[in-house]
Design a protein around this motif. Structure first.
Motif, PDB file in Angstrom:
ATOM      1  N   SER A 148       0.836  -1.200   0.000  1.00 45.46           N
ATOM      2  CA  SER A 148       0.000   0.000   0.000  1.00 45.46           C
ATOM      3  C   SER A 148       0.869   1.247   0.000  1.00 45.46           C
ATOM      4  O   SER A 148       2.067   1.179   0.287  1.00 45.46           O
ATOM      5  N   LEU A 149       0.223   2.363  -0.249  1.00 43.16           N
ATOM      6  CA  LEU A 149       0.893   3.645  -0.076  1.00 43.16           C
ATOM      7  C   LEU A 149       1.267   3.821   1.387  1.00 43.16           C
ATOM      8  O   LEU A 149       0.622   3.238   2.269  1.00 43.16           O
ATOM      9  N   PRO A 150       2.267   4.639   1.670  1.00 42.81           N
ATOM     10  CA  PRO A 150       2.575   4.923   3.079  1.00 42.81           C
ATOM     11  C   PRO A 150       1.365   5.579   3.751  1.00 42.81           C
ATOM     12  O   PRO A 150       0.571   6.255   3.093  1.00 42.81           O
ATOM     13  N   PRO A 151       1.205   5.401   5.065  1.00 42.50           N
ATOM     14  CA  PRO A 151       0.033   5.935   5.780  1.00 42.50           C
ATOM     15  C   PRO A 151      -0.200   7.427   5.555  1.00 42.50           C
ATOM     16  O   PRO A 151      -1.339   7.871   5.430  1.00 42.50           O
ATOM     17  N   LEU A 154      -2.056   7.955   2.313  1.00 44.23           N
ATOM     18  CA  LEU A 154      -3.454   7.559   2.446  1.00 44.23           C
ATOM     19  C   LEU A 154      -4.223   8.614   3.228  1.00 44.23           C
ATOM     20  O   LEU A 154      -5.376   8.929   2.892  1.00 44.23           O
ATOM     21  N   LYS A 155      -3.604   9.155   4.265  1.00 44.02           N
ATOM     22  CA  LYS A 155      -4.255  10.161   5.108  1.00 44.02           C
ATOM     23  C   LYS A 155      -4.552  11.415   4.290  1.00 44.02           C
ATOM     24  O   LYS A 155      -5.598  12.033   4.459  1.00 44.02           O
ATOM     25  N   LYS A 156      -3.642  11.799   3.393  1.00 44.19           N
ATOM     26  CA  LYS A 156      -3.858  12.998   2.556  1.00 44.19           C
ATOM     27  C   LYS A 156      -5.150  12.898   1.766  1.00 44.19           C
ATOM     28  O   LYS A 156      -5.876  13.863   1.614  1.00 44.19           O
ATOM     29  N   GLU A 157      -5.417  11.724   1.252  1.00 47.17           N
ATOM     30  CA  GLU A 157      -6.583  11.536   0.392  1.00 47.17           C
ATOM     31  C   GLU A 157      -7.878  11.513   1.197  1.00 47.17           C
ATOM     32  O   GLU A 157      -8.956  11.758   0.657  1.00 47.17           O
TER      33      GLU A 157
END
Length: 159
Positions: A148-151, A154-157
């Motif tokens: 996965s993308l780094p956390p 993911l949080k940015k999105e």
């Protein structure tokens, strides 16, 4: 000579060189070897290289040949193409084009001593590859893993 005169001379050289190109993006296969060449002529191969500003100059491009292994590429491409086309190709050229305006360029022929050095390098690499034991390969995981993308990405999105 003015810059304008030199530009015109360079364009004439480029047009003359390109008039001898027979095909572009040509692939050669000589099991198990293969290569994809940017341009071929009757008896030559040519590869297009982009460079940073000043990188296409006669003082800088030889450094790129050494640093990036372009000598290895030239020798390997010549040998693979010649194994398919009966020793038809005897010259290797680079067209070096700078990425930044005014996009200066130069056409270089790699000399035979440099091709021989590249040939020794690629043959040594192939010999080393031949003794490579797949079971001795160390990797991060013996199976395919989901990633996965780094956390923080993911949080940015989510916001």
């Amino acid at each position: 000579k003015t810059l304008e005169d030199e530009t015109i001379l360079n364009m004439n050289l480029y047009q003359e060189f390109m008039s001898n190109v027979l095909d572009t993006e040509v692939a050669f296969f000589s099991d198990p070897l293969k290569c994809r060449i940017d341009m071929i002529g009757d008896d030559f191969l040519c590869d297009l290289k982009t460079c940073a500003g000043g990188g296409a100059s006669p003082s800088e491009f030889p450094r790129a040949i050494g640093n990036c292994g372009y000598d290895v590429q030239a020798a390997y491409y010549l040998d693979v193409a010649n194994s398919v086309d009966s020793d038809k190709y005897n010259e290797f050229y680079f067209i070096a084009i700078e990425k930044t305006p005014p996009h200066l360029y130069a056409i270089y022929q790699l000399d035979e001593p440099s091709i021989e050095v590249g040939r020794k390098k690629y043959k040594k690499a192939l010999r080393e590859l031949n003794v490579y034991e797949p079971t001795s390969c160390k990797g991060y995981s013996p199976c395919i893993e989901t990633i996965s993308l780094p956390p923080w990405e993911l949080k940015k999105e989510r916001t």
